[in-house]
Design a protein around this motif. Structure first.
Motif, PDB file in Angstrom:
ATOM      1  N   ASP A 201       5.221  10.470   7.972  1.00  0.00           N
ATOM      2  CA  ASP A 201       5.504   9.476   9.008  1.00  0.00           C
ATOM      3  C   ASP A 201       4.222   9.016   9.688  1.00  0.00           C
ATOM      4  O   ASP A 201       4.078   7.840  10.025  1.00  0.00           O
ATOM      5  N   ALA A 202       3.275   9.928   9.874  1.00  0.00           N
ATOM      6  CA  ALA A 202       2.008   9.577  10.532  1.00  0.00           C
ATOM      7  C   ALA A 202       1.216   8.572   9.694  1.00  0.00           C
ATOM      8  O   ALA A 202       0.667   7.606  10.230  1.00  0.00           O
ATOM      9  N   VAL A 203       1.162   8.796   8.385  1.00  0.00           N
ATOM     10  CA  VAL A 203       0.448   7.865   7.498  1.00  0.00           C
ATOM     11  C   VAL A 203       1.162   6.523   7.481  1.00  0.00           C
ATOM     12  O   VAL A 203       0.544   5.470   7.612  1.00  0.00           O
ATOM     13  N   ARG A 204       2.481   6.555   7.349  1.00  0.00           N
ATOM     14  CA  ARG A 204       3.274   5.322   7.327  1.00  0.00           C
ATOM     15  C   ARG A 204       3.047   4.511   8.602  1.00  0.00           C
ATOM     16  O   ARG A 204       2.786   3.308   8.553  1.00  0.00           O
ATOM     17  N   GLU A 205       3.087   5.176   9.743  1.00  0.00           N
ATOM     18  CA  GLU A 205       2.896   4.493  11.020  1.00  0.00           C
ATOM     19  C   GLU A 205       1.494   3.893  11.129  1.00  0.00           C
ATOM     20  O   GLU A 205       1.322   2.761  11.577  1.00  0.00           O
ATOM     21  N   ARG A 206       0.501   4.640  10.687  1.00  0.00           N
ATOM     22  CA  ARG A 206      -0.879   4.142  10.770  1.00  0.00           C
ATOM     23  C   ARG A 206      -1.081   2.914   9.894  1.00  0.00           C
ATOM     24  O   ARG A 206      -1.705   1.933  10.313  1.00  0.00           O
ATOM     25  N   VAL A 207      -0.546   2.953   8.696  1.00  0.00           N
ATOM     26  CA  VAL A 207      -0.704   1.809   7.788  1.00  0.00           C
ATOM     27  C   VAL A 207       0.073   0.595   8.310  1.00  0.00           C
ATOM     28  O   VAL A 207      -0.452  -0.512   8.339  1.00  0.00           O
ATOM     29  N   LEU A 208       1.304   0.801   8.739  1.00  0.00           N
ATOM     30  CA  LEU A 208       2.122  -0.318   9.193  1.00  0.00           C
ATOM     31  C   LEU A 208       1.642  -0.919  10.509  1.00  0.00           C
ATOM     32  O   LEU A 208       1.904  -2.092  10.786  1.00  0.00           O
TER      33      LEU A 208
ATOM     34  N   ALA B 199      -1.856  10.981   0.394  1.00  0.00           N
ATOM     35  CA  ALA B 199      -1.767   9.766   1.213  1.00  0.00           C
ATOM     36  C   ALA B 199      -2.820   9.749   2.318  1.00  0.00           C
ATOM     37  O   ALA B 199      -3.376   8.699   2.637  1.00  0.00           O
ATOM     38  N   GLU B 200      -3.127  10.906   2.872  1.00  0.00           N
ATOM     39  CA  GLU B 200      -4.110  10.994   3.950  1.00  0.00           C
ATOM     40  C   GLU B 200      -5.505  10.582   3.481  1.00  0.00           C
ATOM     41  O   GLU B 200      -6.343  10.205   4.297  1.00  0.00           O
ATOM     42  N   ASP B 201      -5.748  10.643   2.168  1.00  0.00           N
ATOM     43  CA  ASP B 201      -7.037  10.268   1.619  1.00  0.00           C
ATOM     44  C   ASP B 201      -7.318   8.771   1.742  1.00  0.00           C
ATOM     45  O   ASP B 201      -8.452   8.329   1.553  1.00  0.00           O
ATOM     46  N   LEU B 202      -6.288   7.981   2.051  1.00  0.00           N
ATOM     47  CA  LEU B 202      -6.499   6.543   2.286  1.00  0.00           C
ATOM     48  C   LEU B 202      -7.554   6.326   3.371  1.00  0.00           C
ATOM     49  O   LEU B 202      -8.318   5.378   3.331  1.00  0.00           O
ATOM     50  N   PHE B 203      -7.567   7.233   4.346  1.00  0.00           N
ATOM     51  CA  PHE B 203      -8.379   7.050   5.539  1.00  0.00           C
ATOM     52  C   PHE B 203      -9.761   7.708   5.428  1.00  0.00           C
ATOM     53  O   PHE B 203     -10.533   7.639   6.370  1.00  0.00           O
ATOM     54  N   ALA B 204     -10.060   8.309   4.308  1.00  0.00           N
ATOM     55  CA  ALA B 204     -11.353   8.969   4.125  1.00  0.00           C
ATOM     56  C   ALA B 204     -12.483   7.958   4.277  1.00  0.00           C
ATOM     57  O   ALA B 204     -12.457   6.878   3.690  1.00  0.00           O
ATOM     58  N   GLY B 205     -13.449   8.291   5.094  1.00  0.00           N
ATOM     59  CA  GLY B 205     -14.587   7.417   5.292  1.00  0.00           C
ATOM     60  C   GLY B 205     -14.385   6.329   6.319  1.00  0.00           C
ATOM     61  O   GLY B 205     -15.248   5.504   6.518  1.00  0.00           O
ATOM     62  N   ASP B 206     -13.212   6.303   6.967  1.00  0.00           N
ATOM     63  CA  ASP B 206     -12.948   5.272   7.978  1.00  0.00           C
ATOM     64  C   ASP B 206     -13.510   5.644   9.347  1.00  0.00           C
ATOM     65  O   ASP B 206     -13.497   4.815  10.229  1.00  0.00           O
TER      66      ASP B 206
ATOM     67  N   THR C 103       0.842  -1.204   0.000  1.00  0.00           N
ATOM     68  CA  THR C 103       0.000   0.000   0.000  1.00  0.00           C
ATOM     69  C   THR C 103       0.872   1.246   0.000  1.00  0.00           C
ATOM     70  O   THR C 103       0.663   2.168  -0.804  1.00  0.00           O
ATOM     71  N   LEU C 104       1.874   1.271   0.857  1.00  0.00           N
ATOM     72  CA  LEU C 104       2.777   2.420   0.921  1.00  0.00           C
ATOM     73  C   LEU C 104       3.607   2.544  -0.353  1.00  0.00           C
ATOM     74  O   LEU C 104       3.808   3.656  -0.862  1.00  0.00           O
ATOM     75  N   GLU C 105       4.066   1.431  -0.883  1.00  0.00           N
ATOM     76  CA  GLU C 105       4.847   1.463  -2.123  1.00  0.00           C
ATOM     77  C   GLU C 105       4.015   1.978  -3.289  1.00  0.00           C
ATOM     78  O   GLU C 105       4.520   2.733  -4.131  1.00  0.00           O
ATOM     79  N   ASP C 106       2.745   1.596  -3.351  1.00  0.00           N
ATOM     80  CA  ASP C 106       1.873   2.090  -4.417  1.00  0.00           C
ATOM     81  C   ASP C 106       1.797   3.611  -4.389  1.00  0.00           C
ATOM     82  O   ASP C 106       1.870   4.264  -5.436  1.00  0.00           O
TER      83      ASP C 106
END
Length: 83
Positions: free
Chosen positions: A46-53, A74-81, A33-36
């Motif tokens: 770092d905040a997005v990376r930490e949350r995903v990992l 990257a922050e848009d990954l979490f939209a709607g969560d 996901t992060l590589e994509d």
């Protein structure tokens, strides 16, 4: 001749192996996901990376990996969560 049960055939060991496999799949999904995002030229904080990992829920990671090919930030990954 008696049957020899090796340690690696033990049901407890098999359960641990399956848990390790699942953990490996979750870790791989997180990294992909992060590589994509990075391959698309989207910077990952770092905040997005930490949350995903740190996420262990395979279904949530699947959702995020699907979003990773569509989002603009990257922050848009979490939209709607909801979090």
């Amino acid at each position: 001749m008696s049957e020899i049960r090796y340690f690696f055939n033990n049901p407890v060991v098999e359960k641990v192996r399956e848990e390790d496999r699942e953990e490996g799949r979750v870790e791989a999904r997180s990294e992909i996901t992060l590589e994509d995002l990075e391959w698309r030229g989207i910077s990952v904080s770092d905040a997005v990376r930490e949350r995903v990992l740190s996420r262990a829920d395979p279904e949530q990671l699947k959702t995020w990996s699907e979003r990773a090919v569509q989002v603009v930030r990257a922050e848009d990954l979490f939209a709607g969560d909801g979090a």
